[in-house]
Design a protein around this motif. Structure first.
Motif, PDB file in Angstrom:
ATOM      1  N   PRO A 198     133.495  65.401 -40.139  1.00  0.00           N
ATOM      2  CA  PRO A 198     132.275  65.075 -39.391  1.00  0.00           C
ATOM      3  C   PRO A 198     131.944  66.138 -38.362  1.00  0.00           C
ATOM      4  O   PRO A 198     132.834  66.810 -37.829  1.00  0.00           O
ATOM      5  CB  PRO A 198     132.618  63.739 -38.733  1.00  0.00           C
ATOM      6  N   GLY A 199     130.664  66.303 -38.080  1.00  0.00           N
ATOM      7  CA  GLY A 199     130.242  67.217 -37.037  1.00  0.00           C
ATOM      8  C   GLY A 199     130.354  66.560 -35.681  1.00  0.00           C
ATOM      9  O   GLY A 199     130.950  65.482 -35.537  1.00  0.00           O
ATOM     10  N   VAL A 200     129.761  67.190 -34.678  1.00  0.00           N
ATOM     11  CA  VAL A 200     129.876  66.643 -33.330  1.00  0.00           C
ATOM     12  C   VAL A 200     129.123  65.325 -33.206  1.00  0.00           C
ATOM     13  O   VAL A 200     129.356  64.564 -32.261  1.00  0.00           O
ATOM     14  CB  VAL A 200     129.346  67.652 -32.290  1.00  0.00           C
ATOM     15  N   GLY A 201     128.227  65.036 -34.160  1.00  0.00           N
ATOM     16  CA  GLY A 201     127.524  63.761 -34.145  1.00  0.00           C
ATOM     17  C   GLY A 201     128.343  62.626 -34.696  1.00  0.00           C
ATOM     18  O   GLY A 201     127.899  61.468 -34.677  1.00  0.00           O
ATOM     19  N   GLY A 202     129.554  62.938 -35.191  1.00  0.00           N
ATOM     20  CA  GLY A 202     130.400  61.897 -35.747  1.00  0.00           C
ATOM     21  C   GLY A 202     130.076  61.612 -37.200  1.00  0.00           C
ATOM     22  O   GLY A 202     129.199  62.242 -37.808  1.00  0.00           O
ATOM     23  N   ILE A 203     130.776  60.670 -37.779  1.00  0.00           N
ATOM     24  CA  ILE A 203     130.602  60.314 -39.187  1.00  0.00           C
ATOM     25  C   ILE A 203     129.177  59.835 -39.430  1.00  0.00           C
ATOM     26  O   ILE A 203     128.672  58.967 -38.719  1.00  0.00           O
ATOM     27  CB  ILE A 203     131.613  59.224 -39.589  1.00  0.00           C
ATOM     28  N   GLY A 204     128.552  60.420 -40.427  1.00  0.00           N
ATOM     29  CA  GLY A 204     127.180  60.043 -40.750  1.00  0.00           C
ATOM     30  C   GLY A 204     126.175  60.398 -39.679  1.00  0.00           C
ATOM     31  O   GLY A 204     125.037  59.942 -39.715  1.00  0.00           O
ATOM     32  N   GLY A 205     126.598  61.218 -38.697  1.00  0.00           N
ATOM     33  CA  GLY A 205     125.710  61.577 -37.604  1.00  0.00           C
ATOM     34  C   GLY A 205     125.593  60.514 -36.543  1.00  0.00           C
ATOM     35  O   GLY A 205     124.879  60.697 -35.549  1.00  0.00           O
ATOM     36  N   VAL A 206     126.288  59.376 -36.725  1.00  0.00           N
ATOM     37  CA  VAL A 206     126.160  58.261 -35.772  1.00  0.00           C
ATOM     38  C   VAL A 206     127.508  57.805 -35.229  1.00  0.00           C
ATOM     39  O   VAL A 206     127.560  56.863 -34.427  1.00  0.00           O
ATOM     40  CB  VAL A 206     125.431  57.072 -36.423  1.00  0.00           C
ATOM     41  N   GLY A 207     128.609  58.413 -35.659  1.00  0.00           N
ATOM     42  CA  GLY A 207     129.912  58.086 -35.104  1.00  0.00           C
ATOM     43  C   GLY A 207     130.581  56.907 -35.784  1.00  0.00           C
ATOM     44  O   GLY A 207     130.247  56.528 -36.900  1.00  0.00           O
ATOM     45  N   GLY A 208     131.547  56.316 -35.069  1.00  0.00           N
ATOM     46  CA  GLY A 208     132.293  55.203 -35.639  1.00  0.00           C
ATOM     47  C   GLY A 208     133.408  55.653 -36.548  1.00  0.00           C
ATOM     48  O   GLY A 208     133.664  56.844 -36.731  1.00  0.00           O
ATOM     49  N   GLU A 209     134.093  54.678 -37.133  1.00  0.00           N
ATOM     50  CA  GLU A 209     135.164  54.968 -38.078  1.00  0.00           C
ATOM     51  C   GLU A 209     134.591  55.267 -39.463  1.00  0.00           C
ATOM     52  O   GLU A 209     133.419  54.989 -39.734  1.00  0.00           O
ATOM     53  CB  GLU A 209     136.120  53.776 -38.165  1.00  0.00           C
ATOM     54  N   ALA A 210     135.423  55.806 -40.322  1.00  0.00           N
ATOM     55  CA  ALA A 210     134.991  56.019 -41.704  1.00  0.00           C
ATOM     56  C   ALA A 210     134.665  54.676 -42.343  1.00  0.00           C
ATOM     57  O   ALA A 210     135.308  53.664 -42.046  1.00  0.00           O
ATOM     58  CB  ALA A 210     136.101  56.717 -42.493  1.00  0.00           C
ATOM     59  N   PRO A 211     133.653  54.616 -43.200  1.00  0.00           N
ATOM     60  CA  PRO A 211     133.316  53.346 -43.861  1.00  0.00           C
ATOM     61  C   PRO A 211     134.519  52.767 -44.576  1.00  0.00           C
ATOM     62  O   PRO A 211     135.374  53.493 -45.094  1.00  0.00           O
ATOM     63  CB  PRO A 211     132.214  53.749 -44.846  1.00  0.00           C
ATOM     64  N   GLY A 212     134.598  51.436 -44.609  1.00  0.00           N
ATOM     65  CA  GLY A 212     135.721  50.781 -45.258  1.00  0.00           C
ATOM     66  C   GLY A 212     135.768  51.049 -46.748  1.00  0.00           C
ATOM     67  O   GLY A 212     134.757  51.364 -47.382  1.00  0.00           O
ATOM     68  N   ALA A 213     136.959  50.915 -47.317  1.00  0.00           N
ATOM     69  CA  ALA A 213     137.146  51.140 -48.750  1.00  0.00           C
ATOM     70  C   ALA A 213     136.656  49.938 -49.541  1.00  0.00           C
ATOM     71  O   ALA A 213     136.198  48.939 -48.992  1.00  0.00           O
ATOM     72  CB  ALA A 213     138.621  51.417 -49.033  1.00  0.00           C
ATOM     73  N   ALA A 214     136.755  50.044 -50.877  1.00  0.00           N
ATOM     74  CA  ALA A 214     136.294  48.970 -51.766  1.00  0.00           C
ATOM     75  C   ALA A 214     137.202  47.750 -51.651  1.00  0.00           C
ATOM     76  O   ALA A 214     138.374  47.841 -51.278  1.00  0.00           O
ATOM     77  CB  ALA A 214     136.264  49.480 -53.201  1.00  0.00           C
ATOM     78  N   ILE A 215     136.638  46.586 -51.984  1.00  0.00           N
ATOM     79  CA  ILE A 215     137.395  45.343 -51.975  1.00  0.00           C
ATOM     80  C   ILE A 215     137.465  44.780 -53.393  1.00  0.00           C
ATOM     81  O   ILE A 215     136.717  45.205 -54.275  1.00  0.00           O
ATOM     82  CB  ILE A 215     136.778  44.310 -51.014  1.00  0.00           C
ATOM     83  N   ASP A 216     138.359  43.818 -53.607  1.00  0.00           N
ATOM     84  CA  ASP A 216     138.528  43.258 -54.948  1.00  0.00           C
ATOM     85  C   ASP A 216     137.469  42.197 -55.238  1.00  0.00           C
ATOM     86  O   ASP A 216     136.750  41.739 -54.339  1.00  0.00           O
ATOM     87  CB  ASP A 216     139.927  42.674 -55.124  1.00  0.00           C
ATOM     88  N   ASP A 217     137.384  41.792 -56.507  1.00  0.00           N
ATOM     89  CA  ASP A 217     136.357  40.836 -56.933  1.00  0.00           C
ATOM     90  C   ASP A 217     136.501  39.479 -56.237  1.00  0.00           C
ATOM     91  O   ASP A 217     135.504  38.840 -55.895  1.00  0.00           O
ATOM     92  CB  ASP A 217     136.418  40.638 -58.453  1.00  0.00           C
ATOM     93  N   MET A 218     137.742  39.047 -56.014  1.00  0.00           N
ATOM     94  CA  MET A 218     137.960  37.749 -55.381  1.00  0.00           C
ATOM     95  C   MET A 218     137.413  37.742 -53.953  1.00  0.00           C
ATOM     96  O   MET A 218     136.777  36.773 -53.513  1.00  0.00           O
ATOM     97  CB  MET A 218     139.457  37.400 -55.377  1.00  0.00           C
ATOM     98  N   THR A 219     137.631  38.840 -53.229  1.00  0.00           N
ATOM     99  CA  THR A 219     137.127  38.919 -51.858  1.00  0.00           C
ATOM    100  C   THR A 219     135.607  38.997 -51.849  1.00  0.00           C
ATOM    101  O   THR A 219     134.946  38.433 -50.961  1.00  0.00           O
ATOM    102  CB  THR A 219     137.720  40.139 -51.134  1.00  0.00           C
ATOM    103  N   GLN A 220     135.026  39.666 -52.837  1.00  0.00           N
ATOM    104  CA  GLN A 220     133.572  39.704 -52.944  1.00  0.00           C
ATOM    105  C   GLN A 220     132.998  38.298 -53.116  1.00  0.00           C
ATOM    106  O   GLN A 220     132.035  37.918 -52.441  1.00  0.00           O
ATOM    107  CB  GLN A 220     133.147  40.585 -54.121  1.00  0.00           C
ATOM    108  N   LYS A 221     133.602  37.531 -54.013  1.00  0.00           N
ATOM    109  CA  LYS A 221     133.135  36.165 -54.240  1.00  0.00           C
ATOM    110  C   LYS A 221     133.285  35.317 -52.982  1.00  0.00           C
ATOM    111  O   LYS A 221     132.445  34.458 -52.682  1.00  0.00           O
ATOM    112  CB  LYS A 221     133.895  35.548 -55.408  1.00  0.00           C
TER     113      LYS A 221
END
Length: 390
Positions: A198-221
């Motif tokens: 990330p640049g000085v603007g942070g992740i995505g230019g807006v900061g924060g943590e990296a986006p969360g990873a994928a979840i399983d089908d059961m958690t989606q439901k």
């Protein structure tokens, strides 16, 4: 570019150039400018005006005699200059199709609603119960690719909404609406911290943590199932952005931020408006903020037709689901022009002065830039902030 010239056309000239036909009147001017100036491979890049320029004649007289106010059109290009003048029942099929485009993790997975196996909508022009060759156009070219001579249309999935498809045959024009509906799912963030810095603007230019990873089908439901509404915003409530925020087009996707008394293991972000629906699923180890996918955000703002953009957030601890907490935002019709100034704490662009809890500065983001800069470059070692700017 089409050049117009004022000059009369004699009958001898017409006989000398038999491959040209004279069409009386000025009604076809706009359509012919499109047909021969935007990709037509047949004919020339020059249209000559016979006599006075088209549209300048008086009512009831313009174009009533050959050589007084007409335009010369090359044969070919799918236009029947003679027979088309009598067409009164020109129509377009399919009429008012609604095309559903499904996108998963950035890839178009299906196009339904009259499309063939390749995702093409085959528009056809008909007159007298028969197909006729027409020249095609669409008022919103960003929606997809249209074959100007064949009528085949393929949505690109980058824009949604309603477009007007037009068929020109001779002097007749028929139109129909095409509606592009986008359904997008994103399982896990598209930003890869192992390959992207990330640049000085942070992740995505807006900061924060990296986006969360994928979840399983059961958690989606689980996240899509029955949820418990929080008793108050302190239990679970959005902090940023604010309800009713007006978003210009072309800006970075915001960083959703909330407060909650619950532990969380996964997050569900839902954006919806007319002809657009986005569902994002992310892991969350008790993180109280999450990015909106930049591609999904760009498509949402581009597809907005003036209705409110609705956002919902749900969280789960693996057993119960809480929410949804929601807001409605407004998307402006144009990009933002000018520099945005804002107050920042803990910025890496400024030095932390003695006895201060963090470095602070007024930052500025200029149009087209992804990273901010100091609004006052000479104040890097000073704590200068401003909570309100007139």
């Amino acid at each position: 570019m089409i050049a117009f010239q004022r000059r009369a056309v004699s009958s001898d000239q017409i006989q000398k150039y038999p491959n040209f036909r004279l069409i009386r009147g000025s009604a076809l001017l706009a359509a012919l400018v499109f047909a021969f100036g935007c990709g037509s491979k047949n004919g020339t890049s020059k249209v000559d005006g016979a006599g006075a320029s088209a549209g300048n004649g008086s009512a009831g007289t313009s174009g009533n005699s050959a050589g007084s106010s007409g335009i010369i059109v090359p044969d070919g290009g799918g236009i029947d200059a003679d027979g088309g003048g009598a067409v009164s029942d020109l129509s377009v099929t399919p009429a008012n199709p609604e095309i559903d485009v499904t996108i998963a993790n950035g890839m178009v997975t299906s196009i339904t609603g009259g499309a063939d196996a390749k995702g093409t909508i085959a528009f056809q022009a008909q007159s007298g119960g028969m197909m006729v060759p027409a020249v095609w156009s669409i008022d919103r070219g960003e929606l997809g690719t249209l074959d100007v001579s064949g009528g085949g249309f393929v949505p690109n999935g980058n824009f949604g909404g309603v477009g007007i498809v037009s068929a020109l045959y001779g002097k007749a024009v028929a139109t129909t609406k095409v509606t592009i509906k986008l359904t997008i799912t994103q399982n896990g963030g598209s930003w890869d911290p192992t390959t992207t810095t990330p640049g000085v603007g942070g992740i995505g230019g807006v900061g924060g943590e990296a986006p969360g990873a994928a979840i399983d089908d059961m958690t989606q439901k689980l996240l899509l199932g029955t949820a418990q509404m929080p008793a108050n915003p302190g239990e679970f409530g959005l902090l940023y952005p604010y309800d009713g925020t007006v978003w210009p087009r072309g800006v970075f996707a915001p960083l959703l931020q909330w407060q909650t008394t619950h532990m969380s293991s996964a997050i569900y972000v839902h954006l919806s408006q007319a002809n657009y629906d986005f569902q994002g699923f992310y892991t969350s180890a008790n993180v109280a903020r999450e990015h909106i996918d930049q591609k999904a955000w760009q498509v949402a703002t581009n597809a907005n037709g003036g209705d409110k953009l609705h956002v919902e957030v749900r969280i789960t601890d693996g057993t119960a689901v809480y929410g949804p907490v929601s807001e409605d935002w407004i998307v402006a019709s144009s990009p933002l022009k000018g520099t945005v100034y804002y107050n920042s704490y803990s910025t890496t662009l400024a030095d932390q002065i003695p006895n201060a809890p963090a470095a602070a500065a007024i930052l500025a983001i200029k149009p087209g830039r992804s990273d901010p800069e100091l609004a006052l470059p000479g104040a890097k070692d000073k704590c200068i902030v401003c909570h309100t700017v007139s």
